[in-house]
Scaffold this motif. Structure first.
Motif, short mmCIF file in Angstrom:
data_model
loop_
_atom_site.label_atom_id
_atom_site.label_comp_id
_atom_site.label_asym_id
_atom_site.label_seq_id
_atom_site.Cartn_x
_atom_site.Cartn_y
_atom_site.Cartn_z
N MET A 1 18.52 59.84 54.23
CA MET A 1 18.50 59.40 55.61
C MET A 1 19.86 58.79 55.95
SD MET A 1 15.93 56.70 57.41
CE MET A 1 14.82 57.83 58.18
N GLU A 2 20.34 59.08 57.13
CA GLU A 2 21.65 58.61 57.57
C GLU A 2 21.58 57.16 58.07
OE1 GLU A 2 24.67 60.28 57.68
OE2 GLU A 2 23.66 61.79 56.47
N SER A 3 22.61 56.40 57.77
CA SER A 3 22.64 55.01 58.22
C SER A 3 22.93 54.91 59.72
CB SER A 3 23.67 54.22 57.43
OG SER A 3 24.96 54.75 57.63
N THR A 4 23.33 56.01 60.35
CA THR A 4 23.60 55.99 61.79
C THR A 4 22.34 55.72 62.60
OG1 THR A 4 23.38 58.39 61.87
CG2 THR A 4 25.61 57.51 61.65
N ILE A 5 21.18 55.94 62.01
CA ILE A 5 19.93 55.65 62.72
C ILE A 5 19.82 54.17 63.05
CG2 ILE A 5 18.51 55.29 60.66
CD1 ILE A 5 16.26 56.78 62.20
N LEU A 6 20.49 53.32 62.27
CA LEU A 6 20.44 51.88 62.51
C LEU A 6 21.12 51.49 63.82
CD1 LEU A 6 21.16 50.60 58.91
CD2 LEU A 6 19.03 50.35 60.19
N THR A 7 22.04 52.31 64.31
CA THR A 7 22.73 51.97 65.56
C THR A 7 21.75 51.89 66.72
OG1 THR A 7 23.27 54.29 65.98
CG2 THR A 7 24.94 52.96 64.84
N GLU A 8 20.67 52.61 66.65
CA GLU A 8 19.65 52.56 67.71
C GLU A 8 18.92 51.22 67.72
OE1 GLU A 8 17.00 55.90 67.33
OE2 GLU A 8 18.66 57.21 66.77
N VAL B 1 21.33 48.81 55.32
CA VAL B 1 22.25 49.89 54.90
C VAL B 1 22.23 50.04 53.38
CG1 VAL B 1 24.70 50.51 54.73
CG2 VAL B 1 23.75 49.78 56.91
N VAL B 2 22.22 48.92 52.67
CA VAL B 2 22.22 48.96 51.21
C VAL B 2 20.91 49.56 50.68
CG1 VAL B 2 22.19 47.51 49.15
CG2 VAL B 2 23.86 47.09 50.94
N ALA B 3 19.79 49.21 51.30
CA ALA B 3 18.49 49.65 50.81
C ALA B 3 18.04 50.99 51.37
CB ALA B 3 17.44 48.60 51.13
N LEU B 4 18.72 51.51 52.37
CA LEU B 4 18.31 52.74 53.04
C LEU B 4 18.14 53.94 52.10
CD1 LEU B 4 17.50 53.82 55.79
CD2 LEU B 4 19.89 54.37 56.21
N PRO B 5 19.01 54.12 51.11
CA PRO B 5 18.82 55.27 50.21
C PRO B 5 17.50 55.22 49.44
CG PRO B 5 21.04 54.43 50.00
CD PRO B 5 20.28 53.45 50.86
N LYS B 6 16.89 54.06 49.33
CA LYS B 6 15.63 53.94 48.60
C LYS B 6 14.42 54.35 49.44
CE LYS B 6 17.54 50.14 45.96
NZ LYS B 6 17.52 48.69 45.77
N ARG C 1 11.98 56.61 51.07
CA ARG C 1 11.61 57.99 50.75
C ARG C 1 11.10 58.78 51.94
NH1 ARG C 1 8.84 55.85 45.55
NH2 ARG C 1 10.61 55.81 44.14
N GLU C 2 10.33 58.13 52.80
CA GLU C 2 9.72 58.83 53.92
C GLU C 2 10.34 58.37 55.23
OE1 GLU C 2 5.44 59.20 53.87
OE2 GLU C 2 5.45 58.53 51.79
N GLU C 3 10.99 59.28 55.92
CA GLU C 3 11.68 58.94 57.15
C GLU C 3 10.72 58.43 58.22
OE1 GLU C 3 14.58 61.20 60.30
OE2 GLU C 3 14.66 61.78 58.20
N ARG C 4 9.49 58.88 58.22
CA ARG C 4 8.54 58.46 59.24
C ARG C 4 8.16 56.98 59.08
NH1 ARG C 4 3.28 58.45 57.31
NH2 ARG C 4 3.01 59.44 55.29
N LYS C 5 8.43 56.40 57.93
CA LYS C 5 8.13 54.99 57.69
C LYS C 5 9.35 54.09 57.94
CE LYS C 5 4.48 55.81 54.34
NZ LYS C 5 4.01 55.52 52.98
N PHE C 6 10.37 54.64 58.57
CA PHE C 6 11.62 53.90 58.75
C PHE C 6 11.43 52.60 59.52
CE2 PHE C 6 15.19 52.82 61.50
CZ PHE C 6 16.12 52.47 60.53
N GLU C 7 10.80 52.67 60.68
CA GLU C 7 10.72 51.47 61.52
C GLU C 7 9.91 50.34 60.87
OE1 GLU C 7 10.20 50.10 66.12
OE2 GLU C 7 10.04 52.21 65.63
N PRO C 8 8.74 50.59 60.32
CA PRO C 8 8.05 49.48 59.63
C PRO C 8 8.86 48.94 58.45
CG PRO C 8 6.57 51.34 59.92
CD PRO C 8 7.92 51.78 60.36
N TRP C 9 9.54 49.84 57.75
CA TRP C 9 10.40 49.43 56.64
C TRP C 9 11.52 48.53 57.14
CZ3 TRP C 9 15.61 50.60 56.21
CH2 TRP C 9 16.20 50.27 54.99
#
Length: 87
Positions: free
Chosen positions: A1-8, A39-44, A46-54
């Motif tokens: 997953m790209e860290s650019t998603i955090l800009t949103e 950003v540091v933990a983003l590579p860990k 696994r499921e992109e759909r769980k991004f926001e709760p994570w």
């Protein structure tokens, strides 16, 4: 997953940090720590759909650590206060 998603989420994270702190300065510092930890933990993640709760879990954990750290710093200032101020 790209860290650019955090800009949103930058504004949302800042508003979250502002609601958890006592000043804009602390909110800026906390939001930076949240983004760094994400950003540091983003590579860990696994499921992109769980991004926001994570992300909000990272924000909450970072916020707790931040408050503990500030509490220790504030406590040190109290211990160093002159006796006349304590009374």
């Amino acid at each position: 997953m790209e860290s650019t998603i955090l800009t949103e989420y930058i504004d949302k994270i800042y508003k979250y940090a502002l609601s958890r702190t006592f000043s804009e300065e602390e909110a800026e510092e906390l939001s930076q720590e949240i983004l760094l930890n994400a950003v540091v933990a983003l590579p860990k993640l696994r499921e992109e759909r769980k991004f926001e709760p994570w992300l909000w879990a990272v924000a909450e954990n970072t916020s707790r650590s931040f408050r503990r750290k500030l509490g220790r710093q504030r406590a040190m200032f109290v211990y160093n206060a002159p006796e006349s101020l304590i009374e």
